[in-house]
Write an enzyme that holds these catalytic residues in place. Structure first.
Site, PDB file in Angstrom:
ATOM      1  N   CYS A  84      62.662  32.742  72.394  1.00 12.29           N
ATOM      2  CA  CYS A  84      61.368  32.077  72.601  1.00 12.29           C
ATOM      3  C   CYS A  84      60.286  32.981  72.041  1.00 12.29           C
ATOM      4  O   CYS A  84      60.161  34.137  72.469  1.00 12.29           O
ATOM      5  CB  CYS A  84      61.121  31.812  74.080  1.00 12.29           C
ATOM      6  N   CYS A 199      58.027  28.986  66.589  1.00 12.74           N
ATOM      7  CA  CYS A 199      58.464  28.387  67.851  1.00 12.74           C
ATOM      8  C   CYS A 199      59.917  27.993  67.666  1.00 12.74           C
ATOM      9  O   CYS A 199      60.273  27.396  66.646  1.00 12.74           O
ATOM     10  CB  CYS A 199      57.613  27.172  68.214  1.00 12.74           C
TER      11      CYS A 199
END
Length: 249
Positions: A84, A199
């Site tokens: 992440c 992302c």
């Protein structure tokens, strides 16, 4: 398990699955034993990172992330990765309690973008969650390397968040037109030399509906390359030490 590395995942789970697949694909393996050893903590209960960064009254992901790092400490992993980008906001605090290095995905991605061209400065576009953009995770690294950062407009950022949260996280669906349009805007209108997919949901989108350009830097793919390189180096060193010990007996 000998010489494994740790993966803190669940942010989201499909992105974690994509990362593990990338690691396996990048590993030069001809039998089961050639693959790398790793531990995946798919901690799907970690609170939303962007929600906390934008409003500190929301649940903080830090306690859960610290708990995961402590567990990996007990498992004696060689290094840690997090699937992440936004979670890297917490790396300074996590580094304080980790016994091993935490590979920094934004740093790895910016390095990969920098290596695409020799001319400085580069215009590097960033497609990432609003939490990542607001925290300047990528901008600070890009500027420190002598480059110029470019982020989407407010309207484009709204589209991007809808793609990440509504389409991919909620429905496991990639709107190819929306995804490609956001990249093209940075490449063709903002004249970026590179665009970082910052992302891991965008890494899922790129795997499913790739935007074919060497200027597109998939941060999670670059992290997978870095993890494989480091893990294979550790594995090679271990094998050499075992063989040396066997000869010396």
């Amino acid at each position: 398990m000998e010489q494994c590395f740790g993966i803190i995942g669940g942010m989201g789970t499909m992105a974690t699955e994509s990362f593990v697949h990338a690691v396996n694909q990048l590993t030069n393996a001809h039998c089961d034993q050639d693959y790398l050893n790793y531990v995946v903590l798919n901690d799907a209960q970690i609170p939303d990172r962007t929600a906390y960064i934008l409003d500190h009254h929301r649940a903080s992901p830090l306690p859960a992330l610290k708990s995961d790092v402590r567990l990996l400490n007990r498992l004696a992993v060689q290094f840690i990765v997090m699937t992440c980008n936004t979670a890297h906001y917490f790396v300074p605090e996590l580094t304080k309690i980790s016994r091993v290095p935490i590979l920094n995905m934004p740093m790895v991605a910016v390095k990969a973008a920098s290596q695409q061209h020799s001319d400085l400065p580069l215009r590097i576009g960033i497609l990432a969650t609003t939490g990542t953009i607001q925290s300047h995770l990528y901008q600070d690294i890009i500027h420190a390397n002598g480059h110029v950062s470019v982020v989407p407009s407010e309207a484009e950022q709204v589209q991007l968040m809808d793609l990440i949260y509504h389409d991919i996280k909620q429905h496991n669906f990639v709107d190819q037109a929306k995804f490609h349009e956001l990249i093209a805007q940075l490449l063709n209108v903002e004249h970026c030399d590179a665009v970082i997919l910052g992302c891991t949901e965008l890494s899922v989108a790129q795997a499913a509906n790739p935007f074919m350009s060497e200027k597109v830097i998939d941060a999670q793919q670059e992290l997978a390359k870095a993890a494989v390189y480091r893990a294979q180096s550790v594995k090679t060193t271990l094998l050499w030490e075992q063989r040396t010990q066997s000869v010396n007996k």
